[in-house]
Design a protein around this motif. Structure first.
Motif, PDB file in Angstrom:
ATOM      1  N   LYS A  41       8.424  20.522  44.666  1.00 39.79           N
ATOM      2  CA  LYS A  41       9.509  21.180  45.388  1.00 39.79           C
ATOM      3  C   LYS A  41       9.294  22.690  45.360  1.00 39.79           C
ATOM      4  N   PRO A  42       9.761  23.382  46.422  1.00 39.77           N
ATOM      5  CA  PRO A  42       9.608  24.846  46.453  1.00 39.77           C
ATOM      6  C   PRO A  42      10.380  25.510  45.309  1.00 39.77           C
ATOM      7  N   VAL A  43       9.760  26.468  44.659  1.00 35.70           N
ATOM      8  CA  VAL A  43      10.368  27.200  43.556  1.00 35.70           C
ATOM      9  C   VAL A  43      10.185  28.689  43.812  1.00 35.70           C
ATOM     10  N   SER A  44      11.233  29.455  43.567  1.00 34.33           N
ATOM     11  CA  SER A  44      11.133  30.907  43.705  1.00 34.33           C
ATOM     12  C   SER A  44      12.006  31.557  42.644  1.00 34.33           C
ATOM     13  N   LEU A  45      11.775  32.830  42.406  1.00 33.41           N
ATOM     14  CA  LEU A  45      12.606  33.565  41.442  1.00 33.41           C
ATOM     15  C   LEU A  45      14.059  33.567  41.893  1.00 33.41           C
ATOM     16  N   TYR A  46      14.276  33.707  43.194  1.00 34.66           N
ATOM     17  CA  TYR A  46      15.639  33.722  43.708  1.00 34.66           C
ATOM     18  C   TYR A  46      16.338  32.400  43.403  1.00 34.66           C
ATOM     19  N   ARG A  47      15.660  31.272  43.660  1.00 37.79           N
ATOM     20  CA  ARG A  47      16.267  29.958  43.402  1.00 37.79           C
ATOM     21  C   ARG A  47      16.528  29.750  41.914  1.00 37.79           C
ATOM     22  N   LEU A  48      15.597  30.195  41.087  1.00 40.61           N
ATOM     23  CA  LEU A  48      15.762  30.066  39.647  1.00 40.61           C
ATOM     24  C   LEU A  48      16.978  30.856  39.182  1.00 40.61           C
ATOM     25  N   ARG A  49      17.091  32.078  39.640  1.00 42.24           N
ATOM     26  CA  ARG A  49      18.208  32.951  39.269  1.00 42.24           C
ATOM     27  C   ARG A  49      19.533  32.367  39.769  1.00 42.24           C
ATOM     28  N   HIS A  50      19.547  31.919  41.021  1.00 44.88           N
ATOM     29  CA  HIS A  50      20.765  31.366  41.610  1.00 44.88           C
ATOM     30  C   HIS A  50      21.187  30.084  40.883  1.00 44.88           C
ATOM     31  N   SER A  51      20.225  29.229  40.562  1.00 45.64           N
ATOM     32  CA  SER A  51      20.526  27.982  39.852  1.00 45.64           C
ATOM     33  C   SER A  51      21.120  28.271  38.478  1.00 45.64           C
ATOM     34  N   LEU A  56      25.962  28.432  34.988  1.00 42.29           N
ATOM     35  CA  LEU A  56      26.905  29.193  34.169  1.00 42.29           C
ATOM     36  C   LEU A  56      28.330  29.031  34.692  1.00 42.29           C
ATOM     37  N   VAL A  57      28.492  29.127  36.017  1.00 45.42           N
ATOM     38  CA  VAL A  57      29.818  28.977  36.626  1.00 45.42           C
ATOM     39  C   VAL A  57      30.354  27.570  36.376  1.00 45.42           C
ATOM     40  N   GLU A  58      29.501  26.561  36.581  1.00 47.05           N
ATOM     41  CA  GLU A  58      29.921  25.165  36.393  1.00 47.05           C
ATOM     42  C   GLU A  58      30.327  24.873  34.950  1.00 47.05           C
ATOM     43  N   SER A  59      29.727  25.605  34.003  1.00 50.67           N
ATOM     44  CA  SER A  59      30.062  25.373  32.593  1.00 50.67           C
ATOM     45  C   SER A  59      31.254  26.219  32.141  1.00 50.67           C
ATOM     46  N   GLY A  60      31.849  26.975  33.080  1.00 50.01           N
ATOM     47  CA  GLY A  60      33.065  27.714  32.772  1.00 50.01           C
ATOM     48  C   GLY A  60      32.860  29.139  32.267  1.00 50.01           C
ATOM     49  N   ASP A  62      32.786  33.008  32.215  1.00 51.45           N
ATOM     50  CA  ASP A  62      33.590  34.010  32.904  1.00 51.45           C
ATOM     51  C   ASP A  62      32.735  34.790  33.899  1.00 51.45           C
ATOM     52  N   LEU A  63      33.252  34.967  35.124  1.00 50.85           N
ATOM     53  CA  LEU A  63      32.508  35.681  36.169  1.00 50.85           C
ATOM     54  C   LEU A  63      32.197  37.123  35.778  1.00 50.85           C
ATOM     55  N   ARG A  64      33.073  37.747  34.995  1.00 52.91           N
ATOM     56  CA  ARG A  64      32.801  39.134  34.572  1.00 52.91           C
ATOM     57  C   ARG A  64      31.569  39.198  33.689  1.00 52.91           C
ATOM     58  N   TYR A  65      31.378  38.175  32.845  1.00 55.86           N
ATOM     59  CA  TYR A  65      30.186  38.112  31.996  1.00 55.86           C
ATOM     60  C   TYR A  65      28.932  37.919  32.851  1.00 55.86           C
ATOM     61  N   ILE A  66      29.018  37.014  33.828  1.00 52.39           N
ATOM     62  CA  ILE A  66      27.883  36.751  34.712  1.00 52.39           C
ATOM     63  C   ILE A  66      27.537  38.015  35.502  1.00 52.39           C
ATOM     64  N   LYS A  67      28.558  38.719  35.956  1.00 51.64           N
ATOM     65  CA  LYS A  67      28.352  39.979  36.691  1.00 51.64           C
ATOM     66  C   LYS A  67      27.531  40.955  35.859  1.00 51.64           C
ATOM     67  N   GLU A  68      27.891  41.133  34.609  1.00 58.43           N
ATOM     68  CA  GLU A  68      27.153  42.038  33.719  1.00 58.43           C
ATOM     69  C   GLU A  68      25.748  41.514  33.439  1.00 58.43           C
ATOM     70  N   LEU A  69      25.643  40.221  33.204  1.00 63.10           N
ATOM     71  CA  LEU A  69      24.363  39.604  32.885  1.00 63.10           C
ATOM     72  C   LEU A  69      23.353  39.794  34.014  1.00 63.10           C
ATOM     73  N   THR A  77      29.662  40.274  44.750  1.00 58.57           N
ATOM     74  CA  THR A  77      28.276  39.789  44.786  1.00 58.57           C
ATOM     75  C   THR A  77      28.129  38.580  43.896  1.00 58.57           C
ATOM     76  N   THR A  78      28.731  38.633  42.731  1.00 60.29           N
ATOM     77  CA  THR A  78      28.659  37.534  41.781  1.00 60.29           C
ATOM     78  C   THR A  78      29.366  36.303  42.328  1.00 60.29           C
ATOM     79  N   GLU A  79      30.501  36.492  42.987  1.00 59.11           N
ATOM     80  CA  GLU A  79      31.274  35.383  43.511  1.00 59.11           C
ATOM     81  C   GLU A  79      30.550  34.620  44.610  1.00 59.11           C
ATOM     82  N   ILE A  80      29.678  35.299  45.327  1.00 55.69           N
ATOM     83  CA  ILE A  80      28.904  34.644  46.403  1.00 55.69           C
ATOM     84  C   ILE A  80      28.020  33.588  45.801  1.00 55.69           C
TER      85      ILE A  80
END
Length: 80
Positions: A41-51, A56-60, A62-69, A77-80
């Motif tokens: 299957k196609p793999v890219s840095l973007y897909r890895l990062r997005h996955s 992280l979102v699915e496991s609950g 906090d979006l503010r933590y993900i934003k900083e991370l 941007t994080t919410e997208i």
């Protein structure tokens, strides 16, 4: 596009810690891993990062933590 993974700019593979200096270094590590694992299957840095963000979102996480991370300036941007 620059890729910032984690605040310490580290990529973790198994139990090894690899210091990453550039996007090109990340692409090289990813390309080697894809070849080693015989992935079809196609793999890219973007897909890895997005996955990773999606998991992280699915496991609950906090979006503010993900934003900083991920180094986003805007929470929108994080919410997208």
């Amino acid at each position: 596009m620059s890729y910032r993974l984690y605040t310490a700019n580290l990529l973790f593979i198994g139990h090894e810690k690899i210091t990453v200096n550039s996007e090109k270094s990340l692409q090289s590590v990813l390309k080697q891993a894809v070849k080693k694992w015989s992935m079809t299957k196609p793999v890219s840095l973007y897909r890895l990062r997005h996955s990773y963000a999606a998991h992280l979102v699915e496991s609950g996480t906090d979006l503010r933590y993900i934003k900083e991370l991920f180094g986003h300036r805007s929470s929108m941007t994080t919410e997208i």
